[in-house]
Design a protein around this motif. Sequence first.
Motif, PDB file in Angstrom:
ATOM      1  N   MET A   1       4.936  -8.583   0.435  1.00  0.00           N
ATOM      2  CA  MET A   1       4.154  -9.058  -0.699  1.00  0.00           C
ATOM      3  C   MET A   1       2.695  -8.656  -0.488  1.00  0.00           C
ATOM      4  SD  MET A   1       3.664 -12.890  -2.317  1.00  0.00           S
ATOM      5  CE  MET A   1       3.014 -13.624  -0.854  1.00  0.00           C
ATOM      6  N   THR A   2       2.093  -8.079  -1.526  1.00  0.00           N
ATOM      7  CA  THR A   2       0.680  -7.698  -1.455  1.00  0.00           C
ATOM      8  C   THR A   2      -0.196  -8.860  -1.915  1.00  0.00           C
ATOM      9  OG1 THR A   2       0.628  -6.865  -3.715  1.00  0.00           O
ATOM     10  CG2 THR A   2       1.249  -5.286  -1.977  1.00  0.00           C
TER      11      THR A   2
ATOM     12  N   ARG B   1      -6.522  -5.461  -2.825  1.00  0.00           N
ATOM     13  CA  ARG B   1      -5.350  -6.181  -3.310  1.00  0.00           C
ATOM     14  C   ARG B   1      -4.029  -5.515  -2.954  1.00  0.00           C
ATOM     15  NH1 ARG B   1      -7.840  -7.638  -9.132  1.00  0.00           N
ATOM     16  NH2 ARG B   1      -9.467  -9.008  -8.344  1.00  0.00           N
ATOM     17  N   ASP B   2      -4.065  -4.225  -2.574  1.00  0.00           N
ATOM     18  CA  ASP B   2      -2.816  -3.557  -2.181  1.00  0.00           C
ATOM     19  C   ASP B   2      -2.490  -3.775  -0.699  1.00  0.00           C
ATOM     20  OD1 ASP B   2      -4.916  -1.971  -1.296  1.00  0.00           O
ATOM     21  OD2 ASP B   2      -3.830  -0.094  -1.623  1.00  0.00           O
TER      22      ASP B   2
ATOM     23  N   GLN C   1       0.021  -9.612  -5.560  1.00  0.00           N
ATOM     24  CA  GLN C   1       1.163 -10.378  -6.055  1.00  0.00           C
ATOM     25  C   GLN C   1       0.976 -11.886  -5.917  1.00  0.00           C
ATOM     26  OE1 GLN C   1       3.812  -7.972  -3.512  1.00  0.00           O
ATOM     27  NE2 GLN C   1       5.077  -7.665  -5.340  1.00  0.00           N
TER      28      GLN C   1
END
Length: 139
Positions: free
Chosen positions: A31-32, A47-48, A35
């Motif tokens: 999960m990034t 965010r990645d 997400q």
Amino acid sequence: MKITPYLTFDGQARDAFTLYQQVLGGELEMMTFAQAPDAGHFPAEHRDRIMHVCLSLGEFSLMASDTMPGDPACGGGQYEGIKGCSISLHPESIVKSERLFAALSEGGQVVMPLEKTFWAERFGMFIDRFGVSWMINCA
């Protein structure tokens, strides 16, 4: 009670765990930060990064996450890799030991070549290209 190693990376968790799954098998969940329900408060350029990853291998798991730059958990932005801990694998055969050692140590630093010792048919140590220390011990 279970004990699960939890590693911390500085942006390499996705690449590391993609390799670990290719070499070790298992089920990968990732999960990034993007997400997360409250993703808006994380800087857009980060965010990645991986908020949480879990590689499940039967009853055992290996987990990790990326830190945000400047995070105190990562030395306040002075990321120096993972120190003072090794992931120890115990393959059932010499052939599997050799395959694991070759695949996981590629691009890293061999600390002790995989060889016969007085306690094992094969034992070796290395630091992978992501800074994670490993031991292979085939009794």
